[in-house]
Write a protein that holds these residues in place. Structure first.
Motif, PDB file in Angstrom:
ATOM      1  N   HIS A 193       0.839  -1.208   0.000  1.00 49.42           N
ATOM      2  CA  HIS A 193       0.000   0.000   0.000  1.00 49.42           C
ATOM      3  C   HIS A 193       0.871   1.253   0.000  1.00 49.42           C
ATOM      4  N   LEU A 194       1.917   1.277   0.804  1.00 46.82           N
ATOM      5  CA  LEU A 194       2.815   2.427   0.862  1.00 46.82           C
ATOM      6  C   LEU A 194       3.518   2.640  -0.471  1.00 46.82           C
ATOM      7  N   GLU A 195       3.978   1.550  -1.084  1.00 46.69           N
ATOM      8  CA  GLU A 195       4.673   1.661  -2.363  1.00 46.69           C
ATOM      9  C   GLU A 195       3.761   2.236  -3.446  1.00 46.69           C
ATOM     10  N   GLU A 196       2.467   1.935  -3.353  1.00 43.47           N
ATOM     11  CA  GLU A 196       1.522   2.395  -4.366  1.00 43.47           C
ATOM     12  C   GLU A 196       1.034   3.820  -4.121  1.00 43.47           C
ATOM     13  N   THR A 197       1.060   4.253  -2.870  1.00 45.37           N
ATOM     14  CA  THR A 197       0.498   5.565  -2.542  1.00 45.37           C
ATOM     15  C   THR A 197       1.549   6.651  -2.346  1.00 45.37           C
ATOM     16  N   VAL A 198       2.733   6.282  -1.854  1.00 43.77           N
ATOM     17  CA  VAL A 198       3.797   7.276  -1.660  1.00 43.77           C
ATOM     18  C   VAL A 198       4.585   7.381  -2.964  1.00 43.77           C
ATOM     19  N   THR A 199       4.169   8.290  -3.824  1.00 45.33           N
ATOM     20  CA  THR A 199       4.784   8.387  -5.150  1.00 45.33           C
ATOM     21  C   THR A 199       5.303   9.785  -5.489  1.00 45.33           C
ATOM     22  N   GLY A 200       4.680  10.832  -4.955  1.00 46.54           N
ATOM     23  CA  GLY A 200       5.095  12.171  -5.355  1.00 46.54           C
ATOM     24  C   GLY A 200       5.410  13.115  -4.222  1.00 46.54           C
ATOM     25  N   HIS A 201       4.616  13.079  -3.176  1.00 43.78           N
ATOM     26  CA  HIS A 201       4.783  14.019  -2.064  1.00 43.78           C
ATOM     27  C   HIS A 201       5.416  13.302  -0.871  1.00 43.78           C
ATOM     28  N   ILE A 243       6.547   4.820  10.552  1.00 44.50           N
ATOM     29  CA  ILE A 243       7.266   6.019  10.111  1.00 44.50           C
ATOM     30  C   ILE A 243       6.937   6.325   8.648  1.00 44.50           C
ATOM     31  N   SER A 244       6.946   5.300   7.817  1.00 36.86           N
ATOM     32  CA  SER A 244       6.663   5.499   6.394  1.00 36.86           C
ATOM     33  C   SER A 244       5.234   5.981   6.161  1.00 36.86           C
ATOM     34  N   THR A 245       4.329   5.569   7.041  1.00 34.10           N
ATOM     35  CA  THR A 245       2.932   5.991   6.919  1.00 34.10           C
ATOM     36  C   THR A 245       2.734   7.423   7.398  1.00 34.10           C
ATOM     37  N   LEU A 246       3.323   7.759   8.543  1.00 35.22           N
ATOM     38  CA  LEU A 246       3.131   9.077   9.146  1.00 35.22           C
ATOM     39  C   LEU A 246       4.056  10.137   8.560  1.00 35.22           C
ATOM     40  N   TRP A 247       5.218   9.698   8.074  1.00 39.98           N
ATOM     41  CA  TRP A 247       6.204  10.627   7.518  1.00 39.98           C
ATOM     42  C   TRP A 247       6.745  10.046   6.220  1.00 39.98           C
ATOM     43  N   PRO A 248       5.983  10.143   5.131  1.00 43.87           N
ATOM     44  CA  PRO A 248       6.439   9.589   3.848  1.00 43.87           C
ATOM     45  C   PRO A 248       7.805  10.157   3.472  1.00 43.87           C
ATOM     46  N   ASN A 249       8.684   9.299   3.017  1.00 44.00           N
ATOM     47  CA  ASN A 249      10.054   9.729   2.737  1.00 44.00           C
ATOM     48  C   ASN A 249      10.612   9.009   1.517  1.00 44.00           C
ATOM     49  N   GLY A 250      11.654   9.585   0.958  1.00 47.46           N
ATOM     50  CA  GLY A 250      12.296   8.983  -0.199  1.00 47.46           C
ATOM     51  C   GLY A 250      13.624   9.665  -0.469  1.00 47.46           C
TER      52      GLY A 250
END
Length: 228
Positions: free
Chosen positions: A32-40, A101-108
């Motif tokens: 789910h994170l991989e599919e939703t955390v894409t731009g922001h 952390i990835s859910t509350l603070w998306p990062n890349g």
């Protein structure tokens, strides 16, 4: 007799159920994170990242991580329930923290080379890896954290105490995997350092005290008291 055999088999492998349940939850959550955390997302970067060269050969230890974790967990699952319980708590706690952390603070990050500097089998593997794994959801590095957890479990195991070859091999593989995360530009130094910090905290909880082990033993005694 048949009932007894079934009960014996169930009691022997019942500790696999929490792992299977958690594995399903983790994979669904991560997907789910991989599919939703894409731009922001927050960009992770430190100055040391720019000093580390891209070295494609490190894709080999990076990919060996999957086998390393599976083999270590499977070994303790089959041979030492108490050590299995410890590594299960160690790995699952860290992986849950990572998901939160990835859910509350998306990062890349933006560390990956725009084009491969060379063409060989290793850069081909890195390119395939890049396509399969987005440069998001990185902090802390689970590759680093789980490698440390597996090596700690090997080093703390009484069964493996006399097997110096296995212990040395585990260290070399663990160190190679950790370095690989930075050399193939999958992780920032920040991800690696924070994974070490989280592993140190979990080591204190799981291995430096006997609280968890006592809880496990009490749970086992409670299960044995239950009527067949």
């Amino acid at each position: 007799m048949e009932t007894f055999r079934k009960h014996k088999w169930t009691s022997k492998y019942i500790h696999a159920i929490p792992l299977m349940i958690y594995g399903i939850i983790y994979l669904l959550w991560f997907r789910h994170l991989e599919e939703t955390v894409t731009g922001h997302y927050q960009i992770i970067h430190v100055s040391l990242d720019d000093m580390i060269p891209f070295c494609e050969v490190f894709v080999i230890p990076y990919m060996l991580w999957f086998a390393y974790v599976v083999v270590v967990v499977a070994y303790f699952f089959l041979h030492d329930k108490e050590d299995y319980f410890r590594i299960f708590v160690f790995l699952c706690t860290g992986m849950t923290v990572f998901l939160l952390i990835s859910t509350l603070w998306p990062n890349g990050h933006r560390l990956r080379p725009h084009a491969m500097p060379r063409e060989n089998i290793f850069t081909y593997l890195v390119s395939a890896l890049y396509k399969a794994d987005t440069p998001t959801n990185l902090w802390p590095s689970i590759h680093v954290y789980n490698s440390l957890g597996c090596h700690i479990a090997v080093m703390k195991s009484q069964r493996l105490k006399k097997h110096k070859g296995i212990r040395i091999g585990s260290f070399i593989l663990c160190a190679s995997i950790i370095m690989s995360t930075m050399f193939i530009k999958q992780h920032s130094v920040f991800d690696v350092v924070t994974a070490f910090i989280m592993a140190a905290i979990m080591y204190g909880i799981v291995y430096s005290t006997n609280t968890l082990l006592h809880s496990y033993r009490n749970m086992q005694k409670h299960l044995k008291r239950k009527p067949v």
